[in-house]
Write a protein that holds these residues in place. Structure first.
Motif, PDB file in Angstrom:
ATOM      1  N   VAL A  98      10.622  -9.233 -30.828  1.00  0.00           N
ATOM      2  CA  VAL A  98      11.211  -8.629 -29.642  1.00  0.00           C
ATOM      3  C   VAL A  98      12.368  -8.384 -30.696  1.00  0.00           C
ATOM      4  CG1 VAL A  98      12.549  -7.348 -28.111  1.00  0.00           C
ATOM      5  CG2 VAL A  98      10.881  -8.709 -27.882  1.00  0.00           C
ATOM      6  N   VAL A 145      16.396 -17.359 -27.497  1.00  0.00           N
ATOM      7  CA  VAL A 145      17.176 -15.864 -27.353  1.00  0.00           C
ATOM      8  C   VAL A 145      18.515 -16.162 -28.414  1.00  0.00           C
ATOM      9  CG1 VAL A 145      18.116 -14.316 -26.016  1.00  0.00           C
ATOM     10  CG2 VAL A 145      15.855 -16.218 -25.291  1.00  0.00           C
ATOM     11  N   ASN A 180      22.506 -11.434 -29.104  1.00  0.00           N
ATOM     12  CA  ASN A 180      21.619 -10.574 -28.904  1.00  0.00           C
ATOM     13  C   ASN A 180      23.219  -9.827 -28.378  1.00  0.00           C
ATOM     14  OD1 ASN A 180      19.104 -10.456 -28.360  1.00  0.00           O
ATOM     15  ND2 ASN A 180      18.931 -11.836 -27.543  1.00  0.00           N
ATOM     16  N   TRP A 237       8.863 -17.203 -27.636  1.00  0.00           N
ATOM     17  CA  TRP A 237       8.556 -15.539 -28.090  1.00  0.00           C
ATOM     18  C   TRP A 237       9.842 -15.871 -29.274  1.00  0.00           C
ATOM     19  CZ3 TRP A 237       7.478 -11.116 -25.097  1.00  0.00           C
ATOM     20  CH2 TRP A 237       6.922 -10.608 -24.773  1.00  0.00           C
ATOM     21  N   ILE A 288      13.379 -13.021 -29.318  1.00  0.00           N
ATOM     22  CA  ILE A 288      14.457 -12.096 -29.175  1.00  0.00           C
ATOM     23  C   ILE A 288      15.659 -12.109 -29.827  1.00  0.00           C
ATOM     24  CG2 ILE A 288      15.526 -11.223 -26.850  1.00  0.00           C
ATOM     25  CD1 ILE A 288      13.071 -12.931 -25.365  1.00  0.00           C
ATOM     26  N   VAL A 303      18.056 -10.958 -20.150  1.00  0.00           N
ATOM     27  CA  VAL A 303      17.210 -11.523 -20.132  1.00  0.00           C
ATOM     28  C   VAL A 303      16.277 -12.635 -19.426  1.00  0.00           C
ATOM     29  CG1 VAL A 303      15.820 -13.031 -22.082  1.00  0.00           C
ATOM     30  CG2 VAL A 303      17.123 -11.106 -22.706  1.00  0.00           C
ATOM     31  N   HIS A 320      11.787 -20.820 -26.784  1.00  0.00           N
ATOM     32  CA  HIS A 320      12.193 -19.897 -26.753  1.00  0.00           C
ATOM     33  C   HIS A 320      12.937 -20.108 -27.711  1.00  0.00           C
ATOM     34  CE1 HIS A 320       8.508 -18.194 -24.374  1.00  0.00           C
ATOM     35  NE2 HIS A 320       9.545 -18.264 -22.784  1.00  0.00           N
ATOM     36  N   ASN A 378      18.895  -7.426 -29.944  1.00  0.00           N
ATOM     37  CA  ASN A 378      19.142  -6.184 -29.570  1.00  0.00           C
ATOM     38  C   ASN A 378      20.040  -6.190 -29.291  1.00  0.00           C
ATOM     39  OD1 ASN A 378      15.517  -6.765 -29.338  1.00  0.00           O
ATOM     40  ND2 ASN A 378      16.559  -8.392 -28.742  1.00  0.00           N
ATOM     41  N   ILE A 431      14.626  -7.311 -19.871  1.00  0.00           N
ATOM     42  CA  ILE A 431      13.525  -7.966 -20.248  1.00  0.00           C
ATOM     43  C   ILE A 431      12.644  -8.928 -19.373  1.00  0.00           C
ATOM     44  CG2 ILE A 431      12.533  -9.949 -22.367  1.00  0.00           C
ATOM     45  CD1 ILE A 431      14.587  -8.334 -24.201  1.00  0.00           C
TER      46      ILE A 431
END
Length: 329
Positions: free
Chosen positions: A160, A218, A221, A181, A183, A208, A216, A186, A172
């Motif tokens: 994403v 992250v 963002n 994932w 992420i 998130v 993951h 964003n 999310i």
């Protein structure tokens, strides 16, 4: 086992992606016995958007179409029926409502859903029921549904990137079975008043929500107006380079996590309660490295649990202040 506690764990940080390294492990027991083992481990690659399939086009609507720029698919259902691993589907401006993405790609061959760049591709909600999926540049804007993007069970390798989440209570949300994932990049703006008192719901609503899932990334963002910026990683999760500000609870909340949760290079500003909360901490080690915390209610909120033989009275945190080491117990 997924939650094995009788183990030793640790992380090698700041390595090159997609690279194999030889690692020597030395184990020494003060009661006697030593062992040395050399293993080869490899870091994961950064996901790449490869042009292996077709470039197709879609617009809002309900119908057919062939997916060309002159005859785009009329609606996402027709586009998804035609999609194959490696395809890039360009979404032109308009309102796509709520949609369930359930066509999976293959390893290194994503099914890609990407903004065409001619205006906002707007969704009121997205449900992900697929793996090897790439979502980029989409605009999720709240209508009636308080949840923006939600994962179904056992989704993995979902990216994403560059999406905008506007006004959701949970932007999310993953499942405990979600894996690997990415992420990144964003912009997440929730629906919380950053000064909302705890007894008025200020600890509800996440940017998130990893929901006790693992593997993951992250990163990078911008997250604001939520309760917690990023919450509930389980193990082997990297959270770095995020800009988290104006949150009504904590900047990062890795509560209930297990081994190898790594958080570095984040900037956390105006967190009402704590910048970094970990209570309880189920297992270690965790890494808080080079995070910048400004104007927060507090820096650390810690409560180690007694899993993995982790005794609260023996818990230590090594902190660097102005180049000097300090051990907090």
């Amino acid at each position: 086992a997924e939650k094995a506690l009788n183990m030793f764990a640790g992380s090698l940080m700041f390595l090159e992606p997609d690279t194999a390294d030889e690692v020597r492990l030395d184990l020494s027991d003060p009661d006697g016995g030593t062992q040395t083992k050399t293993v080869t481990v490899a870091t994961r690659p950064i996901p790449k958007l490869l042009q292996e399939g077709r470039t197709l086009h879609a617009v809002p609507g309900s119908g057919s179409g062939t997916g060309t720029s002159n005859d785009p698919f009329q609606g996402l259902a027709a586009a998804q029926d035609a999609a194959k691993p490696g395809d890039i589907l360009l979404l032109h401006k308009g309102d796509y409502g709520t949609f369930v993405f359930e066509k999976s790609g293959e390893p290194s061959k994503y099914v890609v859903w990407k903004s065409a760049g001619d205006g906002d591709a707007v969704f009121s909600g997205i449900r992900v029921n697929a793996s090897h999926l790439w979502l980029e540049g989409l605009h999720l804007q709240r209508k009636d549904e308080p949840n923006g993007l939600r994962a179904s069970d056992k989704t993995s390798d979902v990216l994403v990137r560059g999406c905008h989440f506007d006004g959701f209570h949970y932007s999310i949300t993953l499942k405990p079975t979600s894996r690997n994932w990415h992420i990144t990049d964003n912009v997440i703006v929730g629906d919380n008043d950053p000064n909302l008192p705890t007894n008025e719901g200020g600890i509800s609503g996440e940017g998130v929500e990893l929901n006790h899932s693992s593997g993951h990334v992250v990163a990078y963002n911008s997250i604001s107006r939520v309760a917690d910026g990023v919450s509930y990683p389980e193990r082997n999760v990297d959270i770095y380079g995020n800009e988290i500000f104006d949150v009504s609870d904590d900047g990062l909340e890795p509560d209930y996590g297990f081994a190898n949760v790594r958080m570095w290079g984040n900037r956390i500003t105006n967190a009402k309660n704590y910048a970094l909360s970990f209570q309880p901490m189920k297992c270690g080690p965790w890494y808080f490295v080079r995070n910048v915390c400004v104007g927060t209610g507090g820096i650390f909120n810690m409560s180690p649990d007694d899993h993995c033989g982790l005794d609260k009275t023996a818990f230590e945190m090594v902190v660097v202040k102005n180049g000097d080491w300090e051990i907090l117990k």
